[in-house]
Design a protein around this motif. Structure first.
Motif, PDB file in Angstrom:
ATOM      1  N   THR B 211       0.673  -1.079  -0.015  1.00 43.00           N
ATOM      2  CA  THR B 211       0.015   0.071   0.058  1.00 43.00           C
ATOM      3  C   THR B 211       0.926   1.263   0.075  1.00 43.00           C
ATOM      4  N   GLY B 212       0.331   2.252  -0.311  1.00 46.13           N
ATOM      5  CA  GLY B 212       0.938   3.606  -0.505  1.00 46.13           C
ATOM      6  C   GLY B 212       0.099   4.589  -1.145  1.00 46.13           C
ATOM      7  N   ILE B 213       0.477   5.629  -1.538  1.00 47.42           N
ATOM      8  CA  ILE B 213       0.041   7.037  -1.834  1.00 47.42           C
ATOM      9  C   ILE B 213       0.230   7.252  -3.422  1.00 47.42           C
ATOM     10  N   ALA B 214      -0.744   7.451  -4.300  1.00 46.31           N
ATOM     11  CA  ALA B 214      -0.460   8.088  -5.723  1.00 46.31           C
ATOM     12  C   ALA B 214      -0.530   9.597  -5.570  1.00 46.31           C
ATOM     13  N   ALA B 215       0.407  10.403  -5.572  1.00 42.73           N
ATOM     14  CA  ALA B 215       0.368  11.628  -5.391  1.00 42.73           C
ATOM     15  C   ALA B 215       0.772  12.267  -6.608  1.00 42.73           C
ATOM     16  N   GLY B 216      -0.109  13.269  -7.040  1.00 42.34           N
ATOM     17  CA  GLY B 216      -0.194  14.269  -8.002  1.00 42.34           C
ATOM     18  C   GLY B 216       0.900  15.201  -8.109  1.00 42.34           C
ATOM     19  N   THR B 217       1.761  15.685  -9.224  1.00 40.03           N
ATOM     20  CA  THR B 217       2.585  16.479  -9.412  1.00 40.03           C
ATOM     21  C   THR B 217       2.431  17.812 -10.316  1.00 40.03           C
ATOM     22  N   GLY B 218       1.216  17.706 -10.851  1.00 42.81           N
ATOM     23  CA  GLY B 218       0.896  18.908 -11.794  1.00 42.81           C
ATOM     24  C   GLY B 218       1.557  18.404 -13.163  1.00 42.81           C
ATOM     25  N   GLU B 219       2.469  17.391 -13.254  1.00 39.60           N
ATOM     26  CA  GLU B 219       2.767  16.883 -14.655  1.00 39.60           C
ATOM     27  C   GLU B 219       1.967  15.879 -14.871  1.00 39.60           C
ATOM     28  N   VAL B 220       2.373  15.258 -16.047  1.00 39.20           N
ATOM     29  CA  VAL B 220       1.550  14.020 -16.356  1.00 39.20           C
ATOM     30  C   VAL B 220       1.535  12.621 -15.529  1.00 39.20           C
ATOM     31  N   ASP B 221       3.074  12.559 -15.027  1.00 41.72           N
ATOM     32  CA  ASP B 221       3.092  11.093 -14.136  1.00 41.72           C
ATOM     33  C   ASP B 221       2.819  11.516 -12.746  1.00 41.72           C
ATOM     34  N   LEU B 222       2.374  10.171 -11.816  1.00 44.03           N
ATOM     35  CA  LEU B 222       2.017  10.492 -10.422  1.00 44.03           C
ATOM     36  C   LEU B 222       3.349  10.045  -9.816  1.00 44.03           C
ATOM     37  N   LEU B 223       3.285  10.246  -8.565  1.00 45.71           N
ATOM     38  CA  LEU B 223       4.486   9.582  -7.790  1.00 45.71           C
ATOM     39  C   LEU B 223       3.872   8.628  -6.745  1.00 45.71           C
ATOM     40  N   PHE B 224       4.535   7.533  -6.883  1.00 51.63           N
ATOM     41  CA  PHE B 224       3.946   6.280  -5.814  1.00 51.63           C
ATOM     42  C   PHE B 224       4.795   6.380  -4.482  1.00 51.63           C
ATOM     43  N   LEU B 225       4.288   6.906  -3.673  1.00 51.16           N
ATOM     44  CA  LEU B 225       4.962   7.216  -2.226  1.00 51.16           C
ATOM     45  C   LEU B 225       4.374   5.895  -1.431  1.00 51.16           C
ATOM     46  N   PHE B 226       5.481   5.102  -0.973  1.00 52.56           N
ATOM     47  CA  PHE B 226       5.361   3.853  -0.262  1.00 52.56           C
ATOM     48  C   PHE B 226       6.529   3.668   0.575  1.00 52.56           C
ATOM     49  N   ASP B 227       6.736   2.857   1.541  1.00 50.93           N
ATOM     50  CA  ASP B 227       7.726   2.381   2.568  1.00 50.93           C
ATOM     51  C   ASP B 227       8.429   1.367   1.889  1.00 50.93           C
ATOM     52  N   PRO B 228       9.412   1.574   1.343  1.00 45.85           N
ATOM     53  CA  PRO B 228      10.298   0.609   0.639  1.00 45.85           C
ATOM     54  C   PRO B 228      10.927  -0.346   1.500  1.00 45.85           C
ATOM     55  N   ALA B 229      11.171  -0.026   2.799  1.00 47.69           N
ATOM     56  CA  ALA B 229      11.655  -0.915   3.796  1.00 47.69           C
ATOM     57  C   ALA B 229      10.749  -2.080   4.157  1.00 47.69           C
ATOM     58  N   SER B 230       9.584  -1.879   3.850  1.00 48.75           N
ATOM     59  CA  SER B 230       8.348  -2.949   4.154  1.00 48.75           C
ATOM     60  C   SER B 230       8.339  -3.923   2.960  1.00 48.75           C
ATOM     61  N   ALA B 231       8.883  -3.479   1.862  1.00 45.74           N
ATOM     62  CA  ALA B 231       8.697  -4.541   0.501  1.00 45.74           C
ATOM     63  C   ALA B 231       9.603  -5.637   0.637  1.00 45.74           C
ATOM     64  N   THR B 232       9.095  -6.877   0.146  1.00 47.54           N
ATOM     65  CA  THR B 232       9.793  -8.030   0.228  1.00 47.54           C
ATOM     66  C   THR B 232      10.222  -8.380  -1.417  1.00 47.54           C
ATOM     67  N   ASP B 233       9.886  -7.548  -2.124  1.00 50.66           N
ATOM     68  CA  ASP B 233      10.074  -7.767  -3.634  1.00 50.66           C
ATOM     69  C   ASP B 233      10.406  -6.233  -4.139  1.00 50.66           C
ATOM     70  N   ALA B 234      10.687  -6.445  -5.436  1.00 50.92           N
ATOM     71  CA  ALA B 234      11.260  -5.131  -6.146  1.00 50.92           C
ATOM     72  C   ALA B 234      10.056  -4.746  -6.949  1.00 50.92           C
ATOM     73  N   LEU B 235       9.741  -3.380  -7.084  1.00 49.40           N
ATOM     74  CA  LEU B 235       8.491  -2.952  -7.925  1.00 49.40           C
ATOM     75  C   LEU B 235       9.229  -2.944  -9.234  1.00 49.40           C
ATOM     76  N   ARG B 236       8.171  -3.383 -10.167  1.00 53.46           N
ATOM     77  CA  ARG B 236       8.519  -3.801 -11.663  1.00 53.46           C
ATOM     78  C   ARG B 236       7.777  -2.581 -12.507  1.00 53.46           C
ATOM     79  N   VAL B 237       8.338  -2.129 -13.629  1.00 49.83           N
ATOM     80  CA  VAL B 237       7.724  -1.594 -14.592  1.00 49.83           C
ATOM     81  C   VAL B 237       6.422  -2.301 -14.912  1.00 49.83           C
TER      82      VAL B 237
END
Lengths: 173, 326
Positions: B211-237
């Motif tokens: 879980t995390g937060i999808a934050a707008g930036t005013g540009e086209v893309d969003l930022l995915f804000l999450f706690d990487p320390a709690s991740a057990t795998d890598a995020l993938r494109v």
């Protein structure tokens, strides 16, 4: 007592309202639903405000600039007061720059307009931060850059309209 | 004679004429008025910080005035777009039919495989007496994105208070979540899009459940804000972000964005709904409406109880220790 020749003629109602109406029209253009992936059209009302502040500052008093800014806030969905404060600040700075600089060439006028437009972007960022909104600096800077590029065209239009007003005796010239 | 020139006399050079004094007084009055206006503008900004709903009615009223004009302007654009879609559909009919048949066969296989799992899930929910909130559609209306400001990303919606639209309702497009309603007028409303700098949507990665937060930036893309320390795998494109349901505003499972830059800090995601082609948006009621407080009768006053002073317990006398044993 007769009027001295160096006192300006009082403008007719049409001439007096023309700067305000052109800026309001520019604000309505910004409210058009243009399908773009990113926001940030050139800030047409701000370009016209900077131009008119240098050409006919008396026709755009501070309270008129504030009301025009509030109109732009309502049209674009910004918190009330963001563009209102920015327009008043730009109007004051534009009036000072226009009254002290005298006649300027195209490049000087462009540089002066660019400085005022960047100041307006700074005012807008400060006002957004004060209103508690997140400030999208890249979008505002892109919009300011586009406005600076379009400024000579806006100033040329304002200068032409002002000359027509001065030449037309029915409109207070 | 120039009435504006200062008159020199016995009392010194440069005595101001009445016109010069009038101009000076007017200039001072103008400066004072400008200061008052600036102070009022700053007050408005501070009030907007304290009460973000300030000005919502005014923005909604302006939106009501602009909505018919917007629809009029967009009518030919939508017509051309519909015509282009029809022509494209006609030219691609055979290929699309083959793709559709293949997708239908795959979907039928998936339905059969998941039918048993769904039945087990229903039995488990019944045993737990689990109550699952239902989504409620309020209205569907045409939306058009506004591009006039670089500070906000919004769209106008051709539905307002008269159609049941209220602030904070989620706006959903065919591709997924588009945003949420902010200002509402009688016949129109404004929708804050996902790319707005103030947009924050609780999401989760569909593949891993993070879980995390999808934050707008005013540009086209969003930022995915999450706690990487709690991740057990890598995020993938290509990982899909869907709403998590946290916060109770957006229903869970709505597609939001796709990760485009997994190595960034924070990672970036592209929204699935494009602002340039919003089309028709469905406005739904908040998934979990806020709890309404239940009125209860005030507690009856109790008389004060007398305070009884406590008597400390007597200390026991020390017991003599026995002598050593021979």
């Amino acid at each position: 007592m007769s009027r001295s020749i160096d006192q300006p003629a009082l403008p007719s109602p049409v001439a007096a309202l023309l700067p305000v109406l052109t800026i309001a029209g520019g604000a309505l253009v910004l409210a058009l639903p243009l399908p773009m992936a990113m926001g940030g059209l050139p800030m047409l009302p701000l370009i016209l405000l900077v131009a008119w502040s240098g050409v006919q500052p008396r026709l755009i008093p501070g309270w008129a600039a504030f009301l025009l800014g509030l109109l732009l806030d309502a049209l674009t969905g910004l918190p009330l007061g963001v563009m209102g404060a920015s327009f008043v600040g730009v109007r004051v700075m534009g009036g000072l720059a226009g009254s002290r600089a005298g006649g300027r060439g195209l490049l000087e006028e462009w540089l002066a307009g660019a400085a005022l437009l960047m100041a307006a972007a700074a005012f807008q960022m400060a006002a957004l931060a004060l209103a508690g909104n997140v400030v999208a600096a890249p979008g505002l800077l892109v919009q300011a850059a586009l406005s600076i590029l379009l400024y000579p065209a806006g100033f040329a239009i304002v200068a032409r309209v002002n000359r027509k007003l001065a030449d037309n005796p029915d409109l207070g010239g | 004679m120039n009435d504006r020139a200062p008159i020199s006399g016995r009392w010194g050079a440069g005595r101001r004429t009445s016109f010069a004094r009038r101009d000076l007084n007017l200039a001072l009055a103008g400066a004072l008025l400008t200061g008052v206006i600036l102070a009022f503008a700053l007050l408005l900004l501070i009030l907007a910080r304290v009460n973000p709903e300030l000005g919502a009615r005014a923005r909604g009223a302006v939106s009501d005035v602009l909505s018919p004009v917007t629809r009029l302007i967009m009518a030919p654009v939508n017509g051309v777009r519909a015509l282009a879609d029809r022509v494209g559909d006609h030219l691609d009919t055979v290929d699309k039919l083959r793709e559709t048949e293949e997708a239908l066969r795959a979907a039928e296989r998936s339905v059969k495989e998941s039918a048993a799992a769904r039945a087990e899930l229903r039995e488990a929910e019944a045993l737990l007496k689990l109550r699952r909130p239902e989504r409620r559609l309020v209205v569907s209306a045409q939306a058009s994105a506004l591009s006039g400001s670089g500070a906000v990303r919004q769209a106008t919606l051709a539905a307002g208070l008269r159609h049941g639209v209220q602030p904070r309702m989620p706006a959903i497009a065919a591709e997924g979540l588009a945003g949420r309603v902010t200002d509402v007028g009688l016949i129109s409303a404004r929708v804050m899009l996902l790319s707005d700098p103030n947009s924050r949507v609780p999401v989760q990665v569909e593949r891993t459940g993070w879980t995390g937060i999808a934050a707008g930036t005013g540009e086209v893309d969003l930022l995915f804000l999450f706690d990487p320390a709690s991740a057990t795998d890598a995020l993938r494109v290509g990982d899909r972000l869907v709403t998590s349901g946290d916060g109770g505003l957006f229903p869970p499972g709505l597609p939001v964005a796709i990760i485009t830059d997994a190595g960034g800090s924070p990672p970036r995601a592209r929204p699935l709904v494009r602002p340039a082609a919003l089309g028709v948006l469905s406005i739904e009621a908040p998934w979990l409406p806020p709890a309404e407080p239940v009125a209860t009768a005030p507690a009856a006053d109790e008389p004060d109880q007398p305070v009884v002073p406590t008597v400390p317990a007597p200390v026991a006398a020390p017991v003599a220790s026995p002598g050593p044993t021979p």
